[in-house]
Design an enzyme around this catalytic site. Structure first.
Site, PDB file in Angstrom:
ATOM      1  N   HIS A   1      -3.723   1.111   8.116  1.00 39.01           N
ATOM      2  CA  HIS A   1      -2.373   1.692   8.015  1.00 39.01           C
ATOM      3  C   HIS A   1      -2.389   2.897   7.060  1.00 39.01           C
ATOM      4  CE1 HIS A   1       2.170   1.252   7.802  1.00 39.01           C
ATOM      5  NE2 HIS A   1       1.915   2.064   6.786  1.00 39.01           N
ATOM      6  N   GLU A   2      -3.026   2.716   5.892  1.00 40.77           N
ATOM      7  CA  GLU A   2      -3.003   3.776   4.875  1.00 40.77           C
ATOM      8  C   GLU A   2      -3.894   4.962   5.286  1.00 40.77           C
ATOM      9  OE1 GLU A   2      -0.676   3.543   2.858  1.00 40.77           O
ATOM     10  OE2 GLU A   2      -0.293   1.415   3.105  1.00 40.77           O
TER      11      GLU A   2
ATOM     12  N   CYS B   1       6.561  -0.050   6.659  1.00 40.42           N
ATOM     13  CA  CYS B   1       6.086   1.174   6.011  1.00 40.42           C
ATOM     14  C   CYS B   1       7.160   1.638   5.033  1.00 40.42           C
ATOM     15  CB  CYS B   1       5.839   2.250   7.070  1.00 40.42           C
ATOM     16  SG  CYS B   1       5.235   3.793   6.357  1.00 40.42           S
ATOM     17  N   LEU B   2       6.761   1.942   3.793  1.00 43.21           N
ATOM     18  CA  LEU B   2       7.745   2.359   2.787  1.00 43.21           C
ATOM     19  C   LEU B   2       8.399   3.684   3.161  1.00 43.21           C
ATOM     20  CD1 LEU B   2       5.983   1.345  -0.559  1.00 43.21           C
ATOM     21  CD2 LEU B   2       7.688   0.087   0.758  1.00 43.21           C
TER      22      LEU B   2
ATOM     23  N   GLN C   1       2.756  10.034   1.385  1.00 45.80           N
ATOM     24  CA  GLN C   1       4.076   9.397   1.300  1.00 45.80           C
ATOM     25  C   GLN C   1       4.836   9.816   0.049  1.00 45.80           C
ATOM     26  OE1 GLN C   1       2.372   5.253   2.201  1.00 45.80           O
ATOM     27  NE2 GLN C   1       4.428   5.166   3.064  1.00 45.80           N
TER      28      GLN C   1
ATOM     29  N   GLY D   1       0.838  -1.193   0.000  1.00 38.74           N
ATOM     30  CA  GLY D   1       0.000   0.000   0.000  1.00 38.74           C
ATOM     31  C   GLY D   1       0.868   1.237   0.000  1.00 38.74           C
TER      32      GLY D   1
ATOM     33  N   HIS E   1      -2.059   7.239   7.472  1.00 31.87           N
ATOM     34  CA  HIS E   1      -1.191   8.182   6.752  1.00 31.87           C
ATOM     35  C   HIS E   1      -1.942   9.464   6.383  1.00 31.87           C
ATOM     36  CE1 HIS E   1       2.667   6.281   6.224  1.00 31.87           C
ATOM     37  NE2 HIS E   1       2.131   5.150   5.763  1.00 31.87           N
TER      38      HIS E   1
HETATM   39 ZN   LIG Z   1       3.098   3.368   5.743  1.00 29.75          ZN
END
Ligand SMILES: [Zn+2]
Length: 174
Positions: free
Chosen positions: A134-135, A92-93, A52, A47, A138
């Site tokens: 999670h997303e 997490c990226l 991000q 995701g 963000h």
């Molecule tokens: Zn993340």
């Protein structure tokens, strides 16, 4: 044509902002989503949320299986009807190398728009529900570092400190 985007990392303050609702369902938005899918695949993520890539707007892309037909885009998502709770490992990226166990609702419902502005209403549990949470975090400026417990914070202190140092050095050159 939308500007090319890249993934920003902790502790970039843009990751801590509450993102704005999307009102224009146009070609730029579709192109941004395509770029986000490309970055997500490149980095082997499941995701990626718009903040991000330094766009503080309420959209995320995801693919829970790796099959192209499972690509999903959610615009202006709202989560509700949360049920149960379970712990699971997340990365997490925007926080490279961090793996941490986080409690999430086991099951919930999402109401959102797609890229054309059409309504989406779905329910999911387990892994998909975890990605939604999670997303959506963000989009509200919430990171794994805000969710993890004191033990995980201590265990990952040096990793986070390294990222903070790297960010400070970057700031001097850009
Ligand atoms: Zn993340």
């Amino acid at each position: 044509m939308a500007e090319p985007v890249s993934i920003i990392s902790y502790p970039d303050p843009r990751l801590k902002k509450v993102s704005a609702p999307i009102t224009a369902f146009d070609a730029d938005l579709r192109e941004l989503a395509q770029q986000m899918f490309a970055l997500m695949r490149l980095e082997k993520g499941v995701g990626l949320a718009a903040p991000q890539v330094a766009r503080n707007i309420r959209m995320f892309v995801m693919n829970a299986t790796g099959n192209p037909e499972d690509d999903r885009v959610y615009v202006n998502p709202e989560l509700s009807e949360a049920e149960g709770e379970e712990e699971g490992e997340e990365g997490c990226l925007s926080i490279p190398e961090l793996r941490v166990k986080i409690f999430r609702s086991r099951k919930l419902r999402i109401v959102a728009k797609d890229l054309e502005g059409k309504s989406i209403e779905e329910s999911a549990e387990g892994y998909v529900a975890r990605i939604w949470q999670h997303e959506t975090d963000h989009l509200n400026g919430i990171l794994l570092t805000d969710r993890m417990g004191p033990v995980a914070k201590i265990a990952n202190r040096s990793l986070l400190k390294d990222l903070e140092e790297r960010y400070k050095k970057q700031g001097k050159t850009t």
